[in-house]
Design a protein around this motif. Sequence first.
Motif, PDB file in Angstrom:
ATOM      1  N   ALA A 152      73.880-102.968 -85.036  1.00  0.00           N
ATOM      2  CA  ALA A 152      73.989-101.916 -84.032  1.00  0.00           C
ATOM      3  C   ALA A 152      72.644-101.273 -83.717  1.00  0.00           C
ATOM      4  O   ALA A 152      72.364-100.925 -82.566  1.00  0.00           O
ATOM      5  CB  ALA A 152      74.979-100.849 -84.498  1.00  0.00           C
ATOM      6  N   ARG A 153      71.813-101.129 -84.733  1.00  0.00           N
ATOM      7  CA  ARG A 153      70.535-100.433 -84.536  1.00  0.00           C
ATOM      8  C   ARG A 153      69.379-101.374 -84.212  1.00  0.00           C
ATOM      9  O   ARG A 153      68.243-100.946 -84.026  1.00  0.00           O
ATOM     10  CB  ARG A 153      70.217 -99.590 -85.773  1.00  0.00           C
ATOM     11  N   HIS A 154      69.676-102.669 -84.174  1.00  0.00           N
ATOM     12  CA  HIS A 154      68.675-103.673 -83.772  1.00  0.00           C
ATOM     13  C   HIS A 154      67.429-103.578 -84.669  1.00  0.00           C
ATOM     14  O   HIS A 154      66.290-103.557 -84.198  1.00  0.00           O
ATOM     15  CB  HIS A 154      68.289-103.481 -82.304  1.00  0.00           C
ATOM     16  N   ARG A 155      67.669-103.545 -85.989  1.00  0.00           N
ATOM     17  CA  ARG A 155      66.570-103.435 -86.942  1.00  0.00           C
ATOM     18  C   ARG A 155      66.690-104.525 -88.001  1.00  0.00           C
ATOM     19  O   ARG A 155      67.811-104.905 -88.393  1.00  0.00           O
ATOM     20  CB  ARG A 155      66.538-102.058 -87.599  1.00  0.00           C
ATOM     21  N   VAL A 156      65.540-105.000 -88.473  1.00  0.00           N
ATOM     22  CA  VAL A 156      65.507-106.089 -89.448  1.00  0.00           C
ATOM     23  C   VAL A 156      64.483-105.746 -90.525  1.00  0.00           C
ATOM     24  O   VAL A 156      63.377-105.268 -90.223  1.00  0.00           O
ATOM     25  CB  VAL A 156      65.121-107.429 -88.791  1.00  0.00           C
ATOM     26  N   TRP A 157      64.862-105.995 -91.784  1.00  0.00           N
ATOM     27  CA  TRP A 157      63.949-105.814 -92.909  1.00  0.00           C
ATOM     28  C   TRP A 157      63.835-107.129 -93.671  1.00  0.00           C
ATOM     29  O   TRP A 157      64.834-107.813 -93.896  1.00  0.00           O
ATOM     30  CB  TRP A 157      64.456-104.740 -93.863  1.00  0.00           C
ATOM     31  N   VAL A 158      62.639-107.490 -94.051  1.00  0.00           N
ATOM     32  CA  VAL A 158      62.385-108.700 -94.836  1.00  0.00           C
ATOM     33  C   VAL A 158      61.628-108.289 -96.093  1.00  0.00           C
ATOM     34  O   VAL A 158      60.546-107.690 -96.014  1.00  0.00           O
ATOM     35  CB  VAL A 158      61.559-109.721 -94.044  1.00  0.00           C
ATOM     36  N   ARG A 159      62.236-108.573 -97.251  1.00  0.00           N
ATOM     37  CA  ARG A 159      61.657-108.166 -98.532  1.00  0.00           C
ATOM     38  C   ARG A 159      61.307-106.675 -98.540  1.00  0.00           C
ATOM     39  O   ARG A 159      60.264-106.251 -99.038  1.00  0.00           O
ATOM     40  CB  ARG A 159      60.439-109.034 -98.867  1.00  0.00           C
ATOM     41  N   GLY A 160      62.187-105.883 -97.916  1.00  0.00           N
ATOM     42  CA  GLY A 160      62.035-104.441 -97.916  1.00  0.00           C
ATOM     43  C   GLY A 160      61.140-103.874 -96.842  1.00  0.00           C
ATOM     44  O   GLY A 160      61.068-102.656 -96.668  1.00  0.00           O
ATOM     45  N   GLN A 161      60.469-104.726 -96.086  1.00  0.00           N
ATOM     46  CA  GLN A 161      59.574-104.280 -95.027  1.00  0.00           C
ATOM     47  C   GLN A 161      60.216-104.532 -93.660  1.00  0.00           C
ATOM     48  O   GLN A 161      60.705-105.638 -93.397  1.00  0.00           O
ATOM     49  CB  GLN A 161      58.229-105.011 -95.110  1.00  0.00           C
ATOM     50  N   GLU A 162      60.194-103.523 -92.793  1.00  0.00           N
ATOM     51  CA  GLU A 162      60.786-103.708 -91.468  1.00  0.00           C
ATOM     52  C   GLU A 162      59.890-104.588 -90.606  1.00  0.00           C
ATOM     53  O   GLU A 162      58.657-104.452 -90.617  1.00  0.00           O
ATOM     54  CB  GLU A 162      61.003-102.369 -90.770  1.00  0.00           C
ATOM     55  N   VAL A 163      60.504-105.518 -89.875  1.00  0.00           N
ATOM     56  CA  VAL A 163      59.778-106.380 -88.939  1.00  0.00           C
ATOM     57  C   VAL A 163      60.334-106.157 -87.537  1.00  0.00           C
ATOM     58  O   VAL A 163      61.500-105.821 -87.366  1.00  0.00           O
ATOM     59  CB  VAL A 163      59.886-107.878 -89.333  1.00  0.00           C
ATOM     60  N   GLN A 164      59.473-106.342 -86.550  1.00  0.00           N
ATOM     61  CA  GLN A 164      59.855-106.145 -85.158  1.00  0.00           C
ATOM     62  C   GLN A 164      60.189-107.487 -84.511  1.00  0.00           C
ATOM     63  O   GLN A 164      59.394-108.425 -84.588  1.00  0.00           O
ATOM     64  CB  GLN A 164      58.724-105.456 -84.387  1.00  0.00           C
ATOM     65  N   LEU A 165      61.344-107.571 -83.873  1.00  0.00           N
ATOM     66  CA  LEU A 165      61.770-108.790 -83.196  1.00  0.00           C
ATOM     67  C   LEU A 165      62.082-108.491 -81.737  1.00  0.00           C
ATOM     68  O   LEU A 165      62.593-107.413 -81.413  1.00  0.00           O
ATOM     69  CB  LEU A 165      63.022-109.386 -83.849  1.00  0.00           C
ATOM     70  N   ARG A 166      61.794-109.455 -80.887  1.00  0.00           N
ATOM     71  CA  ARG A 166      62.203-109.340 -79.491  1.00  0.00           C
ATOM     72  C   ARG A 166      63.709-109.615 -79.389  1.00  0.00           C
ATOM     73  O   ARG A 166      64.333-110.098 -80.338  1.00  0.00           O
ATOM     74  CB  ARG A 166      61.421-110.328 -78.622  1.00  0.00           C
ATOM     75  N   ARG A 167      64.270-109.302 -78.216  1.00  0.00           N
ATOM     76  CA  ARG A 167      65.726-109.368 -78.050  1.00  0.00           C
ATOM     77  C   ARG A 167      66.293-110.751 -78.390  1.00  0.00           C
ATOM     78  O   ARG A 167      67.265-110.871 -79.137  1.00  0.00           O
ATOM     79  CB  ARG A 167      66.109-108.982 -76.618  1.00  0.00           C
ATOM     80  N   LYS A 168      65.698-111.804 -77.854  1.00  0.00           N
ATOM     81  CA  LYS A 168      66.224-113.149 -78.109  1.00  0.00           C
ATOM     82  C   LYS A 168      66.042-113.554 -79.566  1.00  0.00           C
ATOM     83  O   LYS A 168      66.902-114.228 -80.144  1.00  0.00           O
ATOM     84  CB  LYS A 168      65.521-114.164 -77.196  1.00  0.00           C
ATOM     85  N   GLU A 169      64.934-113.168 -80.165  1.00  0.00           N
ATOM     86  CA  GLU A 169      64.725-113.455 -81.580  1.00  0.00           C
ATOM     87  C   GLU A 169      65.804-112.775 -82.420  1.00  0.00           C
ATOM     88  O   GLU A 169      66.355-113.376 -83.347  1.00  0.00           O
ATOM     89  CB  GLU A 169      63.342-112.963 -82.016  1.00  0.00           C
TER      90      GLU A 169
END
Length: 254
Positions: free
Chosen positions: A166-183
């Motif tokens: 819902a919030r369009h957020r991603v974390w990898v190994r505890g660090q937030e990463v920025q992704l474009r819409r299609k990604e």
Amino acid sequence: MSSPRRAEGDQVRVLLAEDEESFVEALEVGLAREGFEVVVARDGTEALASFEETRPDLVLLDVMLPKLSGLDVCRAIRARSTVPIIMVTAKSTEIDTVVGLEVGADDYVAKPYRLRELVARMRAVLRRAPGSGEAREAPAGNGPEVVAEDPDDQVLEVGEVTLDVARHRVWVRGQEVQLRRKEFDLLTLLMENAGRVLTREVLIDRVWGSDYVGDTKTLDVHIKRLRSRIEEQPSTPRWIVTVRGVGYRFERPH
């Protein structure tokens, strides 16, 4: 800042940024016949000015523009708007595709192209644009752990990756990463089906739409970019793996 949508029934306004007169003339006639309102800019500086003045619903953007390149124009538009952008160029190598998508383009068409193909892509990106009312169909599957009872608050956790739908957020190994819409849409689909192989056709159909008429290069570019953001060693991926001749799978932790 997103471009405001006109009332239902109004013509879709297209900003055509192109300096080759033969293409301009052909597209003005062809797109008008398909029901689009066309605004023409013949260099990059004019394209940015026209974008601010006309608030188009979609931008057709040639890469090789005078004064300011199409890539720079795309970057400038993306900094202020989510309006759909289709890059149009005489180049079609993978590196050109990657660069065009990296700066925020929604699709990429190489010259020469057929009007029917271009119009199909235009209509597809317009349907997928924010505010268009088209909802992405969520696939069935029990692959990942879902941390939420309310589907609107769904959080997916698979291995080292956590994704808040819902919030369009991603974390990898505890660090937030920025992704474009299609990604983000592609990663969501892969994680929802963690442990399962998804064919290239299914991935394209679910993320780009069943009416997508391009080749599969766009999918490969997005997978490559996802790996660069998620994998510790993108050249030897641990999570997003290729199943040769079939498609891709998001691995479940062993």
